[in-house]
Write a protein that holds these residues in place. Structure first.
Motif, PDB file in Angstrom:
ATOM      1  N   PHE A  51      -9.777  17.082  -4.009  1.00 31.33           N
ATOM      2  CA  PHE A  51     -10.504  17.332  -2.917  1.00 31.33           C
ATOM      3  C   PHE A  51     -10.892  15.953  -2.033  1.00 31.33           C
ATOM      4  N   TRP A  52     -11.688  15.208  -2.934  1.00 34.83           N
ATOM      5  CA  TRP A  52     -12.573  14.290  -2.916  1.00 34.83           C
ATOM      6  C   TRP A  52     -10.891  12.716  -2.769  1.00 34.83           C
ATOM      7  N   PHE A  53      -9.892  13.043  -4.454  1.00 36.38           N
ATOM      8  CA  PHE A  53      -8.461  12.387  -4.083  1.00 36.38           C
ATOM      9  C   PHE A  53      -8.350  12.504  -2.980  1.00 36.38           C
ATOM     10  N   ILE A  54      -8.153  13.906  -2.361  1.00 32.27           N
ATOM     11  CA  ILE A  54      -7.074  13.711  -1.359  1.00 32.27           C
ATOM     12  C   ILE A  54      -8.154  12.856   0.002  1.00 32.27           C
ATOM     13  N   ILE A  55      -8.978  12.625   0.191  1.00 34.83           N
ATOM     14  CA  ILE A  55      -9.834  12.958   1.160  1.00 34.83           C
ATOM     15  C   ILE A  55      -9.795  11.201   1.219  1.00 34.83           C
ATOM     16  N   LEU A  56      -9.858  10.512   0.214  1.00 32.01           N
ATOM     17  CA  LEU A  56      -9.492   8.592  -0.583  1.00 32.01           C
ATOM     18  C   LEU A  56      -7.732   8.698   0.061  1.00 32.01           C
ATOM     19  N   ALA A  57      -7.049   9.590  -0.036  1.00 28.98           N
ATOM     20  CA  ALA A  57      -5.085   8.948   0.181  1.00 28.98           C
ATOM     21  C   ALA A  57      -5.484   9.478   1.407  1.00 28.98           C
ATOM     22  N   CYS A  58      -6.211   9.985   2.330  1.00 23.33           N
ATOM     23  CA  CYS A  58      -6.033  10.426   3.590  1.00 23.33           C
ATOM     24  C   CYS A  58      -6.698   8.695   4.362  1.00 23.33           C
ATOM     25  N   ILE A  59      -7.791   8.103   4.007  1.00 23.00           N
ATOM     26  CA  ILE A  59      -8.501   7.082   4.271  1.00 23.00           C
ATOM     27  C   ILE A  59      -7.677   5.688   4.401  1.00 23.00           C
ATOM     28  N   PHE A  60      -6.628   6.160   2.788  1.00 20.09           N
ATOM     29  CA  PHE A  60      -5.781   4.663   2.767  1.00 20.09           C
ATOM     30  C   PHE A  60      -4.569   5.127   4.077  1.00 20.09           C
ATOM     31  N   SER A  61      -4.338   5.864   3.860  1.00 22.77           N
ATOM     32  CA  SER A  61      -3.198   6.091   5.074  1.00 22.77           C
ATOM     33  C   SER A  61      -3.351   6.092   6.604  1.00 22.77           C
ATOM     34  N   PHE A  62      -4.622   6.506   6.994  1.00 22.06           N
ATOM     35  CA  PHE A  62      -4.792   6.787   8.538  1.00 22.06           C
ATOM     36  C   PHE A  62      -5.113   5.128   8.542  1.00 22.06           C
ATOM     37  N   THR A  63      -5.405   4.474   7.534  1.00 23.24           N
ATOM     38  CA  THR A  63      -6.708   3.246   7.775  1.00 23.24           C
ATOM     39  C   THR A  63      -4.977   2.333   7.797  1.00 23.24           C
ATOM     40  N   ALA A  64      -4.325   2.481   6.970  1.00 23.01           N
ATOM     41  CA  ALA A  64      -2.862   1.732   7.465  1.00 23.01           C
ATOM     42  C   ALA A  64      -1.949   2.053   8.372  1.00 23.01           C
ATOM     43  N   TRP A  65      -2.323   3.258   8.860  1.00 28.55           N
ATOM     44  CA  TRP A  65      -1.645   3.680   9.875  1.00 28.55           C
ATOM     45  C   TRP A  65      -2.451   2.798  11.274  1.00 28.55           C
ATOM     46  N   GLY A  66      -3.705   3.010  11.502  1.00 24.86           N
ATOM     47  CA  GLY A  66      -4.271   2.515  12.354  1.00 24.86           C
ATOM     48  C   GLY A  66      -3.899   1.362  13.238  1.00 24.86           C
ATOM     49  N   TYR A  67      -3.546   0.201  11.624  1.00 29.32           N
ATOM     50  CA  TYR A  67      -3.643  -1.109  11.626  1.00 29.32           C
ATOM     51  C   TYR A  67      -2.413  -1.393  11.999  1.00 29.32           C
ATOM     52  N   PHE A  68      -1.162  -0.821  12.369  1.00 27.64           N
ATOM     53  CA  PHE A  68      -0.110  -1.018  12.729  1.00 27.64           C
ATOM     54  C   PHE A  68      -0.372  -1.059  13.967  1.00 27.64           C
ATOM     55  N   TYR A  69      -1.284   0.089  15.049  1.00 26.56           N
ATOM     56  CA  TYR A  69      -0.900  -0.275  16.503  1.00 26.56           C
ATOM     57  C   TYR A  69      -1.818  -0.884  17.014  1.00 26.56           C
ATOM     58  N   SER A  70      -3.192  -1.272  15.898  1.00 32.51           N
ATOM     59  CA  SER A  70      -4.222  -2.331  16.496  1.00 32.51           C
ATOM     60  C   SER A  70      -4.048  -3.396  16.535  1.00 32.51           C
ATOM     61  N   SER A  71      -3.095  -4.042  15.323  1.00 34.01           N
ATOM     62  CA  SER A  71      -2.538  -5.769  15.081  1.00 34.01           C
ATOM     63  C   SER A  71      -1.442  -5.295  14.888  1.00 34.01           C
ATOM     64  N   PHE A  72      -0.470  -5.198  14.076  1.00 30.98           N
ATOM     65  CA  PHE A  72       0.565  -5.481  13.727  1.00 30.98           C
ATOM     66  C   PHE A  72       1.939  -5.125  15.274  1.00 30.98           C
ATOM     67  N   GLY A  73       1.465  -3.533  15.474  1.00 33.26           N
ATOM     68  CA  GLY A  73       1.893  -3.754  16.595  1.00 33.26           C
ATOM     69  C   GLY A  73       2.169  -4.838  18.007  1.00 33.26           C
ATOM     70  N   LEU A  74       1.126  -4.943  18.132  1.00 30.11           N
ATOM     71  CA  LEU A  74       0.772  -6.155  19.289  1.00 30.11           C
ATOM     72  C   LEU A  74       1.212  -7.429  18.902  1.00 30.11           C
ATOM     73  N   TRP A  75       1.034  -7.955  17.873  1.00 27.29           N
ATOM     74  CA  TRP A  75       1.636  -8.689  17.058  1.00 27.29           C
ATOM     75  C   TRP A  75       3.819  -8.594  17.116  1.00 27.29           C
ATOM     76  N   LEU A  76       4.090  -7.856  17.075  1.00 29.35           N
ATOM     77  CA  LEU A  76       5.255  -7.445  17.332  1.00 29.35           C
ATOM     78  C   LEU A  76       5.749  -7.624  18.677  1.00 29.35           C
ATOM     79  N   LYS A  77       4.997  -7.213  19.632  1.00 27.40           N
ATOM     80  CA  LYS A  77       4.975  -7.304  21.390  1.00 27.40           C
ATOM     81  C   LYS A  77       4.761  -8.975  21.419  1.00 27.40           C
TER      82      LYS A  77
END
Length: 244
Positions: free
Chosen positions: A95-121
């Motif tokens: 379960f804790w490995f799943i938690i870590l996997a979700c943390i990294f996944s959500f971080t990458a997902w949030g990075y797209f909209y918070s910075s990379f997406g703005l750069w694309l605009k």
């Protein structure tokens, strides 16, 4: 059952992603305040409908009726409390490995909209409405293909009699979809490094990135349902929601 439930849940998430088109339209005809007003009315309406039509069943009582603790008549194990639930969850290492996997996944997902997406605009000189359409297509179709992949290619432990030799385990699918995520990020980095800014190609790679991301998270959620006792599943799901 877990496959069908979570695949349906992620299908609803995919449909919600396509609402980016509506967001883009609202931003085009109005402003952020119009968007917030529409969302407030929509969520208030849904909350009232849920209050009226959803069954009045306590999730704790339902989970307790399905749990092994109730079958054993173990009063201590059957007690619903944050401390007791965390104590049980702490002993489940996957379960804790799943938690870590979700943390990294959500971080990458949030990075797209918070910075990379703005750069694309800024790079392609696109407005908020157009960016909403692009994000809707990229994430929406990525999520759609991810849900289909998990539904039809992940092994189902409940159907052991079925020939599933050509299917992947949930753990294996998490590994392979994580590799897809890393490859997509690596390709984006290389394209930026050589300054080959082809918008169509970048949008396709972003869709591939969301495909790997959604498939990995969907597999993680199904695996979590399989390894976490029924009485602690609500608490485990809430921890995923808090991190997201």
């Amino acid at each position: 059952t877990s496959h069908m439930y979570l695949s349906a849940n992620n299908a609803a998430w995919t449909l919600a992603t396509f609402m980016f088109f509506g967001v883009g339209y609202l931003m085009k005809i109005g402003n952020i305040w119009l968007f917030l007003e529409v969302m407030f009315v929509a969520f208030a309406t849904l909350a009232i409908l849920n209050l009226i039509f959803l069954p009045k069943v306590s999730s704790n009582k339902y989970n307790l009726s399905k749990s092994n603790a109730n079958l054993r008549k173990d009063e201590e194990a059957a007690t619903v409390s944050i401390r007791g639930d965390l104590k049980v969850l702490f002993t489940i290492k996957p379960f804790w490995f799943i938690i870590l996997a979700c943390i990294f996944s959500f971080t990458a997902w949030g990075y797209f909209y918070s910075s990379f997406g703005l750069w694309l605009k800024g790079l392609f000189h696109i407005d908020s409405a157009t960016f909403g359409y692009i994000a809707g297509f990229a994430e929406g179709f990525g999520n759609l293909f991810a849900v289909l992949t998990v539904t039809f290619l992940a092994k189902d432990d409940e159907n052991k009699d079925e020939n599933q030799s050509w299917k992947l385990s949930l753990q294996g699918m998490m590994v392979w979809t994580s590799i897809v995520i890393m490859c997509a990020i690596g390709i984006i980095w290389f394209v930026i490094y050589i300054e080959w800014y082809n918008d169509i190609f970048i949008y396709i790679i972003i869709g591939v990135f969301f495909y790997g991301l959604e498939a990995c998270i969907c597999c993680a959620l199904i695996l979590m349902v399989n390894i976490v006792p029924a009485l602690q599943q609500a608490r485990a799901s809430s921890m995923i929601g808090i991190m997201q």
